[in-house]
Design an enzyme around this catalytic site. Structure first.
Site, mmCIF file in Angstrom:
data_model
loop_
_atom_site.group_PDB
_atom_site.id
_atom_site.type_symbol
_atom_site.label_atom_id
_atom_site.label_comp_id
_atom_site.label_asym_id
_atom_site.label_seq_id
_atom_site.Cartn_x
_atom_site.Cartn_y
_atom_site.Cartn_z
ATOM 1 N N CYS A 122 49.009 75.134 10.567
ATOM 2 C CA CYS A 122 48.625 73.548 10.242
ATOM 3 C C CYS A 122 48.038 73.665 8.810
ATOM 4 C CB CYS A 122 47.877 72.998 11.411
ATOM 5 S SG CYS A 122 46.336 73.706 11.551
ATOM 6 N N CYS B 60 53.729 68.489 19.749
ATOM 7 C CA CYS B 60 54.012 69.476 19.057
ATOM 8 C C CYS B 60 54.179 70.816 19.538
ATOM 9 C CB CYS B 60 53.285 69.392 17.793
ATOM 10 S SG CYS B 60 53.357 67.938 16.685
HETATM 11 S S1 SF4 Z 1 48.250 67.011 13.626
HETATM 12 FE FE1 SF4 Z 1 49.884 68.342 13.494
HETATM 13 S S2 SF4 Z 1 50.195 69.252 15.560
HETATM 14 FE FE2 SF4 Z 1 48.837 67.484 15.577
HETATM 15 S S3 SF4 Z 1 50.481 65.687 16.049
HETATM 16 FE FE3 SF4 Z 1 49.937 65.612 13.891
HETATM 17 S S4 SF4 Z 1 51.900 67.314 13.251
HETATM 18 FE FE4 SF4 Z 1 51.501 67.558 15.389
#
Ligand code: SF4
Length: 226
Positions: free
Chosen positions: A217, A196
């Site tokens: 997030c 990401c």
């Molecule tokens: S926790 Fe959030 S930043 Fe990490 S892999 Fe999952 S979607 Fe991507």
């Protein structure tokens, strides 16, 4: 700006002495957390750093964690995703469901980061979290304050470098030879999970396939994930 000013050091000393249970939250994916580790290590020989190992971090981040542990004297609390929720999500939606929709991405961040982080604060009775968040990092962070009492339940959020500019941060890193994530040399200003993150200014490289969504997030929103 150089080393954190004496006022900031006094403030951090007060935070460390005022709260029974205080932790520094560090992702090891941005230089801000590293300069706070460097600063706090000068005024406290016994402090705790917490970090979230989502299971999807780049190897550069794991390397930096070990480099920092060898150089500084802190206790590391590593927070992991809730196994049952993660297992269920992956079984239902696959390994990389976050690319398919914003809803799926938020679900993944919630399970891998937000829920375990809030559980960690509650279970360990943490009363204050120190962060390296800065106003300049993104529009969503523009209203950050030095002390915020409404971001986590029964826990203060302290942002000692909330008004620093990027050049202040990098000047500190350079002057004091603070170790930082090696991906910064490849153009990543912010490093999160490996799938990401990509090179970009500010937080633009995070969740790069989403166009107009918030580059957060959910970790820094009140009561999220509970
Ligand atoms: S926790 Fe959030 S930043 Fe990490 S892999 Fe999952 S979607 Fe991507």
């Amino acid at each position: 700006m150089g080393r954190t000013s004496w006022l900031e050091q006094i403030f951090l000393r007060q935070v460390l002495s005022k709260y029974d249970s205080v932790v520094l939250s560090c992702s090891f994916g941005a230089p801000e957390g590293m300069i706070l580790i460097d600063t706090i290590s000068q005024i406290s020989k016994n402090f705790t750093v917490c970090t979230i190992d989502t299971g999807r971090l780049p190897s550069a981040t794991y390397r930096l964690i070990d480099i920092a542990r060898n150089r500084y004297n802190f206790k590391l609390d590593t927070i992991y995703p809730k196994y049952d929720l993660l297992k269920e999500m992956v079984a239902k939606k696959g390994m990389n469901s976050f690319y398919e929709s914003v809803e799926n991405r938020k679900e993944c961040c919630n399970i891998r980061k937000v829920i375990p982080f809030n559980d960690y604060l509650r279970e360990n009775k943490i009363k204050a979290v120190i962060t390296g968040l800065r106003k300049e990092q993104s529009p969503e962070r523009n209203d950050i304050k030095l002390v915020e009492l409404n971001k986590y339940i029964e826990c203060a959020k302290i942002n000692p470098i909330y008004d620093w500019l990027r050049e202040d941060v990098m000047e500190y890193v350079k002057l004091h030879d603070v170790p930082i994530n090696s991906l910064h040399q490849l153009g990543y200003e912010s490093v999160g999970c490996d799938p990401c993150s990509r090179p970009g200014t500010g937080r633009n490289g995070r969740w790069w396939w989403e166009n107009n969504e918030s580059k957060e997030c959910g970790l820094h929103e009140y009561g999220s994930g509970i």
